[in-house]
Design a protein around this motif. Structure first.
Motif, PDB file in Angstrom:
ATOM      1  N   ARG A  55      32.571-111.420  50.092  1.00 17.64           N
ATOM      2  CA  ARG A  55      31.540-110.448  49.711  1.00 17.64           C
ATOM      3  C   ARG A  55      30.518-110.266  50.831  1.00 17.64           C
ATOM      4  O   ARG A  55      30.095-109.146  51.131  1.00 17.64           O
ATOM      5  N   SER A  59      29.873-106.737  53.366  1.00 15.63           N
ATOM      6  CA  SER A  59      28.586-106.034  53.347  1.00 15.63           C
ATOM      7  C   SER A  59      27.758-106.326  54.598  1.00 15.63           C
ATOM      8  O   SER A  59      26.589-105.957  54.673  1.00 15.63           O
ATOM      9  N   HIS A  61      26.672-105.633  58.246  1.00 18.19           N
ATOM     10  CA  HIS A  61      26.693-104.519  59.194  1.00 18.19           C
ATOM     11  C   HIS A  61      27.105-104.947  60.595  1.00 18.19           C
ATOM     12  O   HIS A  61      27.372-104.099  61.458  1.00 18.19           O
ATOM     13  N   HIS A 348      34.404-104.139  48.713  1.00 17.90           N
ATOM     14  CA  HIS A 348      32.993-104.320  48.372  1.00 17.90           C
ATOM     15  C   HIS A 348      32.167-103.658  49.476  1.00 17.90           C
ATOM     16  O   HIS A 348      32.608-103.517  50.608  1.00 17.90           O
ATOM     17  N   GLY A 349      30.954-103.250  49.136  1.00 14.33           N
ATOM     18  CA  GLY A 349      30.066-102.680  50.141  1.00 14.33           C
ATOM     19  C   GLY A 349      30.377-101.218  50.419  1.00 14.33           C
ATOM     20  O   GLY A 349      30.974-100.512  49.605  1.00 14.33           O
TER      21      GLY A 349
END
Length: 407
Positions: A55, A59, A61, A348-349
C-alpha cells in the motif's frame, strides 16, 4: 537492512510457480516483505510481498511509472526488463503526475461509475445470452465460451465498435493482450492492425460521433485541454486491456476457486445476496492481476528495511499482499463471508485500476447465475492439466473445460 548483496532467485517460468505462485510468495514474505530478486537471466528488481509495504509503495510519489526512469541496465542489453518503445504508450499506466493527473481527469469525465451502472442491464443481457447457449451442453469451456466473450462484447459496446467488426476486433485484441496470442511476429502484426483500426475508428468518431465512450473521449475537454491523437489511441487500447483481460481472468479464477471449495460454492448459490462480498474475497484469494506494472525509483528511498536506489525497478506482488496473514487471518482459505474489502487486487493510489468497476459489474452479473450452474458441473480434465498464463503480470487460465455431472 536488505541490501543488493541479499538476492533471492525467482523463476516466473517455473511450471510449479506458474500453477501456484502463493507458496513462493509466502516464503519471500516470511524472509522479508521487500526483497531483491534475480531472474534466471540475471535481471534484478525489488519485489514487495507485504500488505502494508505494498500500500505504501503504490501511493509513494518517489516511485514513478515512466520506463525512461529505469536504470540503463534495465533498458538495454540482451534481455531488457523495460523499454521506452511503446506503440500504445501514452496512457495512465506509463505516466506520472502532472501528466497522469491530466489524463486521469479527462478520462474520468467519460469513464464514470454512472456509465457502468447504466450499462448493467446490457451486461446482464449479454451474459444471459452466452449462458443460455451453454445450457444443455454436456461439455463446454468456461473461459473460451463465456469468460472471454462477455468482456469483449461489453467493451465493444462501450467503445462503439461496429457490430460487424467485433469478430475481427476480438481476434486482434486476444492476440495483443493474451500471452497465448501466437508468435511475437503474429502479436506485432495484430498490434499494427489493431492500431490502424483504432486510428480509423477514432477519426470516424470525430466526424460522426455516437453515444459511446470513444466518441466522448474524442470530444472531452477540460479548460480547453483535450486528448491528443496519440493519447486517444493509447487510451482506447488501455480500455480494451482493462476491460477485457481482468474480467476473463477474474471469472475463470473465481469459478475454479469455488469449484475447489464446494461448501463456499453452495453458500453463494443458495444466497445471491452474498455476491458482492464474495467477489472481493475471490479477488483477494486468486485475483486476475498477480503483480502491478513496473515502478521505478525516482530517487533513493527506503521501504521497510530495503534501501532502494534511484533507477531500481520495483514490482508489487498483489497476489502476495492479498495473502498477508497480518491482514487476512488464514489467508489460504477461501471464505466468501470474510471482509476482504481492503484487498489490493486492483491496486491502490493514483494508479488504481481504471476498469475495476466494470470488472466488478461483469463478475457480479456472471456469478449470480453461474454459481448454481457450477454446482451441476465438474472439471472435464484432471486438475493438473489446467494451464495458467505465464508471466508475472496477469494470472488466469488458458481454458477451463467443464462437463455436466450425470446421475
Amino acid at each position: 537492512m536488505v541490501t543488493p548483496t541479499s538476492i533471492t532467485e525467482l523463476d516466473p517460468a517455473d511450471p510449479s510457480f506458474v500453477a501456484n505462485p502463493h507458496p513462493t510468495y509466502a516464503r519471500l514474505r516470511a524472509n522479508s516483505p521487500v526483497q531483491l530478486v534475480a531472474l534466471p537471466n540475471g535481471t534484478r528488481f525489488w519485489i514487495i510481498t507485504g500488505h502494508d509495504e505494498a500500500r505504501l509503495a503504490m501511493s509513494d510519489h518517489r516511485l514513478g511509472k515512466d520506463p525512461g526512469l529505469a536504470a540503463e541496465h534495465l533498458r538495454s542489453g540482451p534481455n531488457p526488463l523495460l523499454s521506452e518503445k511503446r506503440p500504445f504508450g501514452n496512457h495512465l499506466l506509463t505516466s506520472d503526475p502532472p501528466d497522469h493527473s491530466r489524463l486521469r481527469k479527462l478520462v474520468n469525465k467519460t469513464f464514470t461509475v454512472r456509465r457502468i451502472s447504466a450499462l448493467s442491464p446490457r451486461i446482464r443481457e449479454i451474459s444471459d445470452g452466452l449462458l443460455d447457449d451453454l445450457t444443455g451442453r454436456a461439455q463446454f469451456d468456461l473461459v473460451e465460451d463465456y469468460a472471454s466473450l462477455l468482456p469483449t462484447s461489453v467493451i465493444c459496446e462501450l467503445l462503439g465498435v461496429p457490430y460487424d467488426d467485433r469478430g475481427q476486433f476480438r481476434t486482434w485484441s486476444t492476440a495483443v493482450v493474451s500471452p497465448n496470442g501466437g508468435s511475437a511476429e503474429q502479436r506485432d502484426t495484430a498490434g499494427y492492425e489493431l492500431r490502424t483500426y483504432l486510428s480509423e475508428l477514432i477519426r470516424l468518431k470525430a466526424v460522426t460521433p455516437a453515444d459511446d465512450l470513444l466518441s466522448e473521449l474524442v470530444a472531452v475537454s477540460e479548460d480547453g485541454d483535450r486528448l491528443s491523437s496519440a493519447e486517444l489511441l493509447s487510451m482506447a487500447f488501455l480500455l480494451l486491456v482493462v476491460g477485457h483481460e481482468t474480467t476473463v481472468n477474474l471469472i475463470g479464477n473465481a469459478a475454479l476457486a469455488l469449484m475447489r471449495n464446494p461448501e463456499q460454492l453452495a453458500r453463494l448459490a443458495a444466497d445471491p445476496g452474498l455476491v458482492d462480498g464474495a467477489i472481493d474475497e475471490l479477488i483477494r484469494y486468486d485475483g486476475p492481476i498477480e503483480t502491478s506494472t513496473w515502478r521505478l525509483a525516482i530517487t533513493d528511498l527506503r521501504i521497510g528495511a530495503a534501501e532502494i536506489r534511484q533507477g531500481d525497478a520495483v514490482l508489487v506482488a498483489l497476489a502476495a499482499a492479498n495473502r498477508d496473514p497480518e491482514h487476512f487471518p488464514a489467508p489460504d482459505l477461501l471464505n466468501i463471508t470474510r471482509d476482504a474489502s481492503r484487498h489490493l487486487g486492483f491496486g491502490h493510489g493514483i494508479h488504481y485500476c481504471l476498469g475495476a468497476q466494470l470488472a466488478r459489474a461483469e463478475a457480479r452479473t456472471a456469478f449470480r447465475r453461474l454459481s448454481p450452474m457450477l454446482r451441476d458441473h465438474e472439471l472435464a480434465v484432471p486438475e493438473e492439466q489446467l494451464e495458467w498464463r505465464p508471466g508475472l503480470l496477469a494470472r488466469g487460465l488458458f481454458r477451463l473445460p467443464l462437463r455436466r455431472i450425470t446421475a
